[in-house]
Write a protein that holds these residues in place. Structure first.
Motif, PDB file in Angstrom:
ATOM      1  N   ASP A 208       0.841  -1.203   0.000  1.00 18.72           N
ATOM      2  CA  ASP A 208       0.000   0.000   0.000  1.00 18.72           C
ATOM      3  C   ASP A 208       0.877   1.254   0.000  1.00 18.72           C
ATOM      4  O   ASP A 208       2.022   1.227   0.471  1.00 18.72           O
ATOM      5  N   VAL A 209       0.329   2.348  -0.498  1.00 19.42           N
ATOM      6  CA  VAL A 209       1.047   3.622  -0.511  1.00 19.42           C
ATOM      7  C   VAL A 209       0.160   4.705   0.096  1.00 19.42           C
ATOM      8  O   VAL A 209      -1.006   4.854  -0.296  1.00 19.42           O
ATOM      9  N   LEU A 210       0.716   5.434   1.057  1.00 19.85           N
ATOM     10  CA  LEU A 210       0.015   6.567   1.648  1.00 19.85           C
ATOM     11  C   LEU A 210       0.559   7.844   1.016  1.00 19.85           C
ATOM     12  O   LEU A 210       1.742   8.141   1.135  1.00 19.85           O
ATOM     13  N   PHE A 211      -0.302   8.583   0.317  1.00 20.24           N
ATOM     14  CA  PHE A 211       0.059   9.856  -0.295  1.00 20.24           C
ATOM     15  C   PHE A 211      -0.403  10.975   0.638  1.00 20.24           C
ATOM     16  O   PHE A 211      -1.543  10.960   1.112  1.00 20.24           O
ATOM     17  N   PHE A 212       0.474  11.958   0.906  1.00 18.17           N
ATOM     18  CA  PHE A 212       0.047  13.100   1.715  1.00 18.17           C
ATOM     19  C   PHE A 212       0.806  14.359   1.308  1.00 18.17           C
ATOM     20  O   PHE A 212       1.985  14.320   0.967  1.00 18.17           O
ATOM     21  N   ASN A 213       0.098  15.472   1.322  1.00 20.28           N
ATOM     22  CA  ASN A 213       0.672  16.757   0.949  1.00 20.28           C
ATOM     23  C   ASN A 213       1.743  17.179   1.946  1.00 20.28           C
ATOM     24  O   ASN A 213       1.675  16.824   3.126  1.00 20.28           O
ATOM     25  N   TYR A 214       2.738  17.939   1.484  1.00 21.17           N
ATOM     26  CA  TYR A 214       3.830  18.308   2.387  1.00 21.17           C
ATOM     27  C   TYR A 214       3.421  19.326   3.442  1.00 21.17           C
ATOM     28  O   TYR A 214       4.191  19.619   4.362  1.00 21.17           O
ATOM     29  N   LEU A 215       2.203  19.869   3.356  1.00 27.21           N
ATOM     30  CA  LEU A 215       1.672  20.733   4.413  1.00 27.21           C
ATOM     31  C   LEU A 215       0.808  19.955   5.411  1.00 27.21           C
ATOM     32  O   LEU A 215       0.427  20.501   6.452  1.00 27.21           O
ATOM     33  N   THR A 216       0.504  18.704   5.119  1.00 27.83           N
ATOM     34  CA  THR A 216      -0.306  17.897   6.021  1.00 27.83           C
ATOM     35  C   THR A 216       0.511  17.532   7.260  1.00 27.83           C
ATOM     36  O   THR A 216       1.625  17.001   7.148  1.00 27.83           O
ATOM     37  N   VAL A 217      -0.030  17.823   8.430  1.00 26.92           N
ATOM     38  CA  VAL A 217       0.658  17.495   9.677  1.00 26.92           C
ATOM     39  C   VAL A 217       0.638  15.977   9.862  1.00 26.92           C
ATOM     40  O   VAL A 217      -0.414  15.335   9.775  1.00 26.92           O
ATOM     41  N   HIS A 218       1.812  15.414  10.122  1.00 27.51           N
ATOM     42  CA  HIS A 218       1.917  13.961  10.264  1.00 27.51           C
ATOM     43  C   HIS A 218       3.058  13.598  11.211  1.00 27.51           C
ATOM     44  O   HIS A 218       3.938  14.410  11.491  1.00 27.51           O
ATOM     45  N   GLY A 219       3.032  12.395  11.680  1.00 32.07           N
ATOM     46  CA  GLY A 219       4.060  11.869  12.567  1.00 32.07           C
ATOM     47  C   GLY A 219       3.750  10.407  12.831  1.00 32.07           C
ATOM     48  O   GLY A 219       2.801   9.850  12.276  1.00 32.07           O
ATOM     49  N   SER A 220       4.548   9.783  13.683  1.00 28.39           N
ATOM     50  CA  SER A 220       4.296   8.368  13.973  1.00 28.39           C
ATOM     51  C   SER A 220       4.828   8.021  15.352  1.00 28.39           C
ATOM     52  O   SER A 220       5.826   8.593  15.812  1.00 28.39           O
ATOM     53  N   PRO A 221       4.166   7.084  16.033  1.00 25.76           N
ATOM     54  CA  PRO A 221       4.649   6.648  17.344  1.00 25.76           C
ATOM     55  C   PRO A 221       5.847   5.718  17.201  1.00 25.76           C
ATOM     56  O   PRO A 221       6.179   5.269  16.097  1.00 25.76           O
ATOM     57  N   ALA A 222       6.473   5.409  18.302  1.00 22.43           N
ATOM     58  CA  ALA A 222       7.599   4.473  18.304  1.00 22.43           C
ATOM     59  C   ALA A 222       7.112   3.065  17.973  1.00 22.43           C
ATOM     60  O   ALA A 222       5.942   2.731  18.156  1.00 22.43           O
ATOM     61  N   ASN A 223       8.022   2.259  17.463  1.00 24.56           N
ATOM     62  CA  ASN A 223       7.734   0.849  17.213  1.00 24.56           C
ATOM     63  C   ASN A 223       7.954   0.082  18.507  1.00 24.56           C
ATOM     64  O   ASN A 223       9.088  -0.147  18.926  1.00 24.56           O
ATOM     65  N   ARG A 224       6.871  -0.325  19.153  1.00 29.05           N
ATOM     66  CA  ARG A 224       6.960  -1.075  20.399  1.00 29.05           C
ATOM     67  C   ARG A 224       6.677  -2.563  20.182  1.00 29.05           C
ATOM     68  O   ARG A 224       6.577  -3.322  21.145  1.00 29.05           O
ATOM     69  N   SER A 225       6.552  -2.967  18.943  1.00 28.92           N
ATOM     70  CA  SER A 225       6.228  -4.351  18.621  1.00 28.92           C
ATOM     71  C   SER A 225       7.508  -5.155  18.405  1.00 28.92           C
ATOM     72  O   SER A 225       8.618  -4.639  18.533  1.00 28.92           O
ATOM     73  N   GLU A 226       7.346  -6.413  18.033  1.00 33.60           N
ATOM     74  CA  GLU A 226       8.475  -7.269  17.675  1.00 33.60           C
ATOM     75  C   GLU A 226       8.654  -7.343  16.164  1.00 33.60           C
ATOM     76  O   GLU A 226       9.388  -8.193  15.664  1.00 33.60           O
TER      77      GLU A 226
END
Length: 260
Positions: free
Chosen positions: A191-209
């Protein structure tokens, strides 16, 4: 690849998840290429940690986090150049950006299991501002991604607010914009997530295995020019669909650098 209403959703919300852009064989090829790049980088003593630093986490927590990131991956393995101009990708790009689309840069991001670093909420705009704001990121998932292993979060419609003040040009105030302020965008490999460079985004830490590997391609319209002399990468301006209407701007200005 997408419908007119999907393009309308992107323009209104600032992001769009497109399922199954790449098949399992193409994903496997890119995943293996990522691993080889990491090995070559380590052999060249260039295997640096790219985890975000700053005041969004206590220093003792920051030291434990890891993020592997390398730019210009299409110069390191041909599988990524094929992905950049893949027919499924260009079909989507032509509807989200327009008929004439250029590559700006590429990079890979690897969040290892258990201590893969978070990305604080931010816009990409401060790194490479452009006149018409057509710039978007295409985040190619090479692994299944969910909240547990640090999938991307976005704030829908935030691109309509324009450029926002960042801490040291890197991220938004983490107290005002925690990652939890966005909506999670779980995705499957291919899958591909497309998002504009003005869209606020981030991600949590990887806590999985589970590892979370993404390759990110940044694209823009051929008639959208930078407003600052920043973030110039190899291959910037490569036409991926359509044509360059500005003949005199079609050739990048390179210089020869001697290496030992």
């Amino acid at each position: 690849m997408i419908r007119a209403q999907d393009a309308d959703f992107y323009k209104e919300q600032g992001y769009l998840l497109v399922k199954g852009v790449f098949n399992s064989e193409e994903v496997k090829e890119m995943r293996e290429a990522v691993e080889r790049i990491i090995l070559r980088a380590a052999a060249a003593n260039k295997d640096h940690n790219h985890a975000w630093q700053g005041d969004y986490l206590p220093p003792e927590q920051l030291k434990k986090l890891v993020l592997k990131g390398f730019h210009d991956v299409h110069y390191h393995d041909a599988s990524f150049l094929r992905a950049i101009v893949h027919a499924n990708m260009t079909s989507v790009l032509a509807q989200l950006i327009g008929p004439n689309v250029q590559l700006h840069h590429s990079k890979m991001l690897v969040k290892p299991p258990e201590n893969g670093a978070a990305f604080p909420m931010h816009q990409d705009y401060p790194y490479f501002p452009h006149e018409k704001h057509t710039m978007l990121a295409a985040s190619v998932h090479l692994d299944d991604a969910d909240v547990d292993n640090g999938c991307l979060h976005v704030i829908p419609g935030s691109h309509r607010q324009g450029a926002m003040p960042h801490v040291g040009k890197h991220y938004l105030d983490a107290k005002q914009y925690p990652v939890s302020s966005g909506i999670a965008c779980p995705a499957e490999a291919g899958d591909v997530l497309f998002f504009n460079y003005l869209t606020v985004h981030g991600s949590p830490a990887n806590r999985s295995e589970r590892t979370r590997r993404n390759v990110l391609f940044q694209y823009r319209s051929a008639d959208d020019f930078p407003t600052e002399q920043v973030h110039f990468d190899w291959g910037m301006g490569l036409m991926v669909c359509g044509e360059n209407p500005y003949f005199e701007r079609a050739r990048p200005d390179y210089r020869i650098v001697q290496h030992a």
